[in-house]
Every structure is written in structure tokens, then in C-alpha cells.
Write a protein that holds these residues in place. Structure first.
Motif, PDB file in Angstrom:
ATOM      1  N   PRO A   1       0.724  -1.054  -0.051  1.00 20.81           N
ATOM      2  CA  PRO A   1      -0.022  -0.204  -0.191  1.00 20.81           C
ATOM      3  C   PRO A   1       0.878   1.318  -0.111  1.00 20.81           C
ATOM      4  CG  PRO A   1      -0.805  -1.635   1.482  1.00 20.81           C
ATOM      5  CD  PRO A   1       0.180  -2.129   1.118  1.00 20.81           C
ATOM      6  N   GLY A   2       2.082   1.128   0.149  1.00 15.61           N
ATOM      7  CA  GLY A   2       2.921   2.398   0.281  1.00 15.61           C
ATOM      8  C   GLY A   2       3.323   2.908  -0.813  1.00 15.61           C
ATOM      9  N   VAL A   3       3.408   2.000  -2.137  1.00 12.48           N
ATOM     10  CA  VAL A   3       3.827   2.438  -3.173  1.00 12.48           C
ATOM     11  C   VAL A   3       3.015   3.506  -4.008  1.00 12.48           C
ATOM     12  CG1 VAL A   3       4.456   1.848  -5.538  1.00 12.48           C
ATOM     13  CG2 VAL A   3       5.333   0.376  -3.710  1.00 12.48           C
ATOM     14  N   PRO A   4       1.758   3.351  -3.831  1.00 11.83           N
ATOM     15  CA  PRO A   4       0.847   4.447  -4.375  1.00 11.83           C
ATOM     16  C   PRO A   4       0.766   5.818  -3.697  1.00 11.83           C
ATOM     17  CG  PRO A   4      -0.045   2.422  -4.622  1.00 11.83           C
ATOM     18  CD  PRO A   4       0.887   2.340  -3.762  1.00 11.83           C
ATOM     19  N   LEU A   5       1.385   5.800  -2.442  1.00 14.12           N
ATOM     20  CA  LEU A   5       1.287   7.053  -1.516  1.00 14.12           C
ATOM     21  C   LEU A   5       2.720   7.942  -1.982  1.00 14.12           C
ATOM     22  CD1 LEU A   5       0.253   5.414   1.789  1.00 14.12           C
ATOM     23  CD2 LEU A   5      -0.961   6.817   0.247  1.00 14.12           C
ATOM     24  N   LEU A   6       3.590   7.199  -2.655  1.00 13.49           N
ATOM     25  CA  LEU A   6       4.803   8.196  -2.803  1.00 13.49           C
ATOM     26  C   LEU A   6       4.400   9.179  -3.871  1.00 13.49           C
ATOM     27  CD1 LEU A   6       7.454   5.264  -3.542  1.00 13.49           C
ATOM     28  CD2 LEU A   6       6.940   6.543  -1.196  1.00 13.49           C
ATOM     29  N   THR A   7       5.188  10.216  -4.162  1.00 16.14           N
ATOM     30  CA  THR A   7       5.363  11.145  -5.252  1.00 16.14           C
ATOM     31  C   THR A   7       5.109  10.436  -6.656  1.00 16.14           C
ATOM     32  OG1 THR A   7       7.484  11.398  -5.190  1.00 16.14           O
ATOM     33  CG2 THR A   7       6.206  12.796  -3.697  1.00 16.14           C
ATOM     34  N   ALA A   8       4.453  10.887  -7.471  1.00 11.01           N
ATOM     35  CA  ALA A   8       4.253  10.085  -8.870  1.00 11.01           C
ATOM     36  C   ALA A   8       5.778   9.909  -9.480  1.00 11.01           C
ATOM     37  CB  ALA A   8       3.454  11.065  -9.747  1.00 11.01           C
ATOM     38  N   ALA A   9       6.568  10.870  -9.234  1.00 10.52           N
ATOM     39  CA  ALA A   9       7.914  10.752  -9.853  1.00 10.52           C
ATOM     40  C   ALA A   9       8.682   9.621  -9.377  1.00 10.52           C
ATOM     41  CB  ALA A   9       8.835  12.077  -9.944  1.00 10.52           C
ATOM     42  N   SER A  10       8.513   9.175  -8.151  1.00 11.49           N
ATOM     43  CA  SER A  10       9.037   8.063  -7.542  1.00 11.49           C
ATOM     44  C   SER A  10       8.590   6.885  -7.450  1.00 11.49           C
ATOM     45  CB  SER A  10       9.169   8.421  -5.816  1.00 11.49           C
ATOM     46  OG  SER A  10       9.979   9.606  -5.687  1.00 11.49           O
ATOM     47  N   GLN A  11       7.331   6.736  -8.038  1.00 10.78           N
ATOM     48  CA  GLN A  11       6.564   5.305  -7.857  1.00 10.78           C
ATOM     49  C   GLN A  11       7.149   4.353  -8.817  1.00 10.78           C
ATOM     50  OE1 GLN A  11       2.129   5.634  -7.870  1.00 10.78           O
ATOM     51  NE2 GLN A  11       2.089   7.295  -6.764  1.00 10.78           N
ATOM     52  N   SER A  12       7.639   4.829  -9.997  1.00 13.02           N
ATOM     53  CA  SER A  12       8.043   3.649 -10.978  1.00 13.02           C
ATOM     54  C   SER A  12       9.446   3.067 -10.370  1.00 13.02           C
ATOM     55  CB  SER A  12       8.415   4.405 -12.397  1.00 13.02           C
ATOM     56  OG  SER A  12       9.265   5.324 -12.003  1.00 13.02           O
ATOM     57  N   CYS A  13      10.393   3.936  -9.580  1.00  8.36           N
ATOM     58  CA  CYS A  13      11.514   3.284  -9.141  1.00  8.36           C
ATOM     59  C   CYS A  13      10.972   2.274  -8.147  1.00  8.36           C
ATOM     60  CB  CYS A  13      12.225   4.630  -8.407  1.00  8.36           C
ATOM     61  SG  CYS A  13      13.616   3.992  -7.403  1.00  8.36           S
ATOM     62  N   MET A  14      10.177   2.532  -7.198  1.00  6.09           N
ATOM     63  CA  MET A  14       9.778   1.541  -6.141  1.00  6.09           C
ATOM     64  C   MET A  14       9.015   0.466  -6.634  1.00  6.09           C
ATOM     65  SD  MET A  14      11.761   2.694  -4.004  1.00  6.09           S
ATOM     66  CE  MET A  14      11.423   1.225  -3.013  1.00  6.09           C
ATOM     67  N   ARG A  15       8.089   0.744  -7.457  1.00 14.17           N
ATOM     68  CA  ARG A  15       7.359  -0.463  -8.303  1.00 14.17           C
ATOM     69  C   ARG A  15       8.456  -1.308  -8.940  1.00 14.17           C
ATOM     70  NH1 ARG A  15       1.921  -0.267  -9.467  1.00 14.17           N
ATOM     71  NH2 ARG A  15       2.172   2.063  -9.172  1.00 14.17           N
ATOM     72  N   THR A  16       9.504  -0.750  -9.567  1.00 15.55           N
ATOM     73  CA  THR A  16      10.540  -1.747 -10.222  1.00 15.55           C
ATOM     74  C   THR A  16      11.168  -2.584  -9.223  1.00 15.55           C
ATOM     75  OG1 THR A  16      10.782  -0.308 -12.021  1.00 15.55           O
ATOM     76  CG2 THR A  16      12.491  -1.757 -11.550  1.00 15.55           C
ATOM     77  N   ALA A  17      11.828  -1.913  -8.070  1.00 21.45           N
ATOM     78  CA  ALA A  17      12.738  -2.600  -7.029  1.00 21.45           C
ATOM     79  C   ALA A  17      11.549  -3.583  -6.225  1.00 21.45           C
ATOM     80  CB  ALA A  17      12.937  -1.477  -5.920  1.00 21.45           C
ATOM     81  N   TYR A  18      10.275  -3.352  -6.066  1.00 24.67           N
ATOM     82  CA  TYR A  18       9.499  -4.067  -5.380  1.00 24.67           C
ATOM     83  C   TYR A  18       9.289  -5.366  -6.098  1.00 24.67           C
ATOM     84  CZ  TYR A  18       4.724  -5.647  -3.362  1.00 24.67           C
ATOM     85  OH  TYR A  18       3.911  -6.396  -2.720  1.00 24.67           O
ATOM     86  N   VAL A  19       9.035  -5.407  -7.655  1.00 24.85           N
ATOM     87  CA  VAL A  19       8.854  -6.566  -8.442  1.00 24.85           C
ATOM     88  C   VAL A  19       9.918  -7.398  -8.436  1.00 24.85           C
ATOM     89  CG1 VAL A  19       8.097  -7.089 -10.571  1.00 24.85           C
ATOM     90  CG2 VAL A  19       6.735  -5.091  -9.584  1.00 24.85           C
ATOM     91  N   LEU A  20      11.121  -6.705  -8.669  1.00 24.84           N
ATOM     92  CA  LEU A  20      12.250  -7.409  -8.967  1.00 24.84           C
ATOM     93  C   LEU A  20      12.954  -8.065  -7.747  1.00 24.84           C
ATOM     94  CD1 LEU A  20      14.197  -4.975 -11.544  1.00 24.84           C
ATOM     95  CD2 LEU A  20      12.916  -7.020 -11.931  1.00 24.84           C
ATOM     96  N   TYR A  21      12.798  -7.354  -6.550  1.00 23.98           N
ATOM     97  CA  TYR A  21      13.363  -8.167  -5.421  1.00 23.98           C
ATOM     98  C   TYR A  21      12.214  -9.261  -5.145  1.00 23.98           C
ATOM     99  CZ  TYR A  21      17.022  -5.467  -3.813  1.00 23.98           C
ATOM    100  OH  TYR A  21      18.201  -4.866  -3.684  1.00 23.98           O
ATOM    101  N   GLY A  22      11.065  -9.135  -5.344  1.00 30.39           N
ATOM    102  CA  GLY A  22       9.926 -10.034  -5.384  1.00 30.39           C
ATOM    103  C   GLY A  22      10.222 -11.432  -6.272  1.00 30.39           C
ATOM    104  N   GLY A  23      10.778 -10.953  -7.226  1.00 30.36           N
ATOM    105  CA  GLY A  23      11.179 -11.849  -8.258  1.00 30.36           C
ATOM    106  C   GLY A  23      12.133 -12.767  -7.844  1.00 30.36           C
ATOM    107  N   ILE A  24      13.000 -12.370  -6.954  1.00 33.45           N
ATOM    108  CA  ILE A  24      14.003 -13.412  -6.553  1.00 33.45           C
ATOM    109  C   ILE A  24      13.502 -14.473  -5.903  1.00 33.45           C
ATOM    110  CG2 ILE A  24      16.120 -13.626  -5.098  1.00 33.45           C
ATOM    111  CD1 ILE A  24      16.609 -10.650  -5.488  1.00 33.45           C
TER     112      ILE A  24
END
Length: 305
Positions: free
Chosen positions: A233-256
Motif C-alpha cells: 500500500p505504500g507505493v501509491p502513496l509516494l510522489t508520482a515521480a518516485s513510484q516507477s522506481c519503487m514499483r520496479t524494486a518491489y517487483v524485481l526483489y520479489g522476483g528473486i
């Protein structure tokens, strides 16, 4: 920006580029002015980790002395004293720009010191105490840099994401950590699945896990996914310019964790990695995802179960 400060930021960026491939890729999606500050935090954490883990030829007491000396230079810099260090000027500048909580950095350095004396953790609660400093505070350090429409609501998800990333690393790196004489899988979990530390060393030597070890790792993966679910739930609460960064990190670390599952939870047969093609595809998809889009968290047990 003066030459020394520029050099310090460059040093932090190089540490990030060399050692944090997944997070470095995600950071590249941030606005340029934010990237250097994320590099600075990564450089701070990585340099402390290198004192603890990349000077293994030295006895623990000498490594502890190096960590104390570097921590003292950092504390002096926080007091406004000049520091002679290749990367601390960038860290101190980032702390000042965003008014970051000094207690988070103290907590982090305390957990790094634990790695020199603590080889295992009896319970998950004990491991969480360690990860509070080694991981949760990284989330709270990052939050002011990323920015949020609701910092109070985003704080706990940021902590949970730090815990999720850390536990993912622990699961992936069981063999590597054993080589340093450490286990981050709690003793109570080993006992639950009738696994001993000797069993882990034997699996490391053999290059493959036993069925009981695979069951243990599957349990830890499920636990890590619960942290990701709590962080989502925290990713959509970030400023718009930061969301793609953390969405990528979230998905890729989860991908491990997906890769660990794909190899039947055998973390000894190979080090789980997300392919370069998938990494780039995730980054591109994140850039195209509209701001505010929810992140799908994985289901799991209670976080502190």
C-alpha cells in the motif's frame, strides 16, 4: 557543488552501480536530482557492510575497530566537524538536505556491529530486532527522498519493504552467509523443520538441499511475501515521480523469491537471479504504469508469525 562533494557522490554512485544492480536499475527511474541522494544512502550502507564482510582476513576485533573509527568520523560530521572520507560528505549532505533522522543511522550502525559478534538468531523476533536497524530504517531513510502525499501513512509500508528486501537477501544468500559463519534463518524455524546447522553446511558442501531444507526455505519465502504484502500500500502513496522506481524494486526483489520457488526452494543449487531481460521489461512496464496504481502484494502468514 564543490569538487570534494561531487567526488563523494560519484564514489557512492560507483558503489551502488557495482554492488546493487537491481536497486541501481530502479534508481535510474528517479528524477536525476533524487538519484544522487539514493546513491549516497546506498554508499553509506554498503561501505559499512564492506568493513564488516569484505575484510574477512582481519580478526573480528580489528574489523570492529574499523567500524567504530568510521562511525566516529560520521558522528563528527553530524556535529558539523570536517571529515576526511571519500564518501561521507555526500551522506552528510543528503542528511542535511532532507533533515533525515540521525537515529536511523545510529540504529543501522548498531546492527552492522552485531554482525561481528552474533552468528545466529534464536527466534524470528530476535531477527526482527536486528533487521530493525539493518533494513527497516533504510525504508524510513528513503521515504523523505522519495516523497509522499501522506508520509505518516507511508512510513510503516516503507519499513516493511526494507524488511522484505532484507529477508529476500537472507533467503537467497544462505550459502554465502554460512561461508561467513552466520545463519539468518532463525533457530526456532530450523527446529520446526528438523534441520540443524550441520545440515545446512552439508547442503552447502553437496551443492543441493535436502527435502527438509527446501520446506524450511519455502516457509521463509512465505514469510517474506507477507512483508511485501504489508509494503504494497505504500507505493501509491509516494510522489508520482518516485513510484516507477519503487514499483520496479518491489517487483524485481520479489522476483528473486519467484526464482527460488522455480528451483524448488533449493538455494544451494544456484544463486537465484532475475534475468536481465526480465529486469528491463519490469522497469519499462513500471515507467508506463499510471501513478497511483496499486501494487499487488503476495499473500502470506502474519508478518511476525
Amino acid at each position: 557543488m564543490d569538487t570534494d562533494l561531487t567526488a563523494a557522490y560519484d564514489r557512492c554512485r560507483e558503489l551502488h552501480r557495482r554492488h546493487g544492480r537491481t536497486y541501481y536499475l530502479a534508481t535510474s527511474l528517479l528524477p536525476a536530482w533524487k538519484r544522487r541522494h539514493v546513491h549516497a544512502l546506498y554508499g553509506f550502507t554498503r561501505y559499512a557492510d564492506e568493513i564488516v564482510d569484505r575484510t574477512e582476513e582481519l580478526p573480528p576485533d580489528e574489523r570492529a575497530d574499523q567500524l567504530r573509527e568510521w562511525s566516529a568520523r560520521f558522528a563528527a560530521g553530524l556535529r558539523g566537524e570536517p571529515v576526511d572520507d571519500p564518501l561521507l560528505p555526500a551522506v552528510l549532505h543528503t542528511i542535511a538536505v532532507f533533515d533525515l533522522d540521525h537515529a536511523d543511522f545510529t540504529s543501522f550502525l548498531g546492527s552492522m556491529a552485531m554482525d561481528l559478534t552474533v552468528a545466529s538468531y534464536p527466534t524470528y523476533a530476535d531477527l526482527l530486532d536486528y533487521m530493525e536497524g539493518s533494513a527497516a530504517v533504510i525504508g524510513t531513510m528513503m521515504l523523505p527522498i522519495l516523497g509522499s502525499s501522506d508520509p505518516a501513512a507511508a512510513r510503516e509500508p516503507a519499513r516493511q519493504l526494507g524488511l522484505a528486501f532484507q529477508l529476500t537477501n537472507f533467503i537467497r544468500d544462505v550459502a554465502e552467509d554460512l561461508g561467513r559463519g552466520r545463519t539468518y534463518l532463525p533457530d526456532e524455524d530450523l527446529a520446526r523443520f528438523d534441520v540443524t546447522r550441520d545440515d545446512l553446511y552439508a547442503a552447502r558442501a553437496a551443492g543441493h538441499a535436502t527435502p527438509k531444507i527446501r520446506e524450511l526455505v519455502e516457509y521463509e519465502v512465505t514469510r517474506a511475501r507477507a512483508h511485501y504484502a504489508a509494503a504494497a500500500p505504500g507505493v501509491p502513496l509516494l510522489t508520482a515521480a518516485s513510484q516507477s522506481c519503487m514499483r520496479t524494486a518491489y517487483v524485481l526483489y520479489g522476483g528473486i523469491l519467484d526464482e527460488v520457488a522455480a528451483q524448488h526452494y533449493d538455494v544451494f543449487v544456484r544463486r537465484a537471479r532475475v534475468s536481465g531481460r526480465r529486469r528491463l521489461a519490469v522497469a519499462a512496464r513500471s515507467l508506463l504504469t499510471p501513478a497511483g496504481t496499486p501494487v499487488a502484494g503476495k499473500e502470506g502468514p502474519l508478518v511476525n508469525a
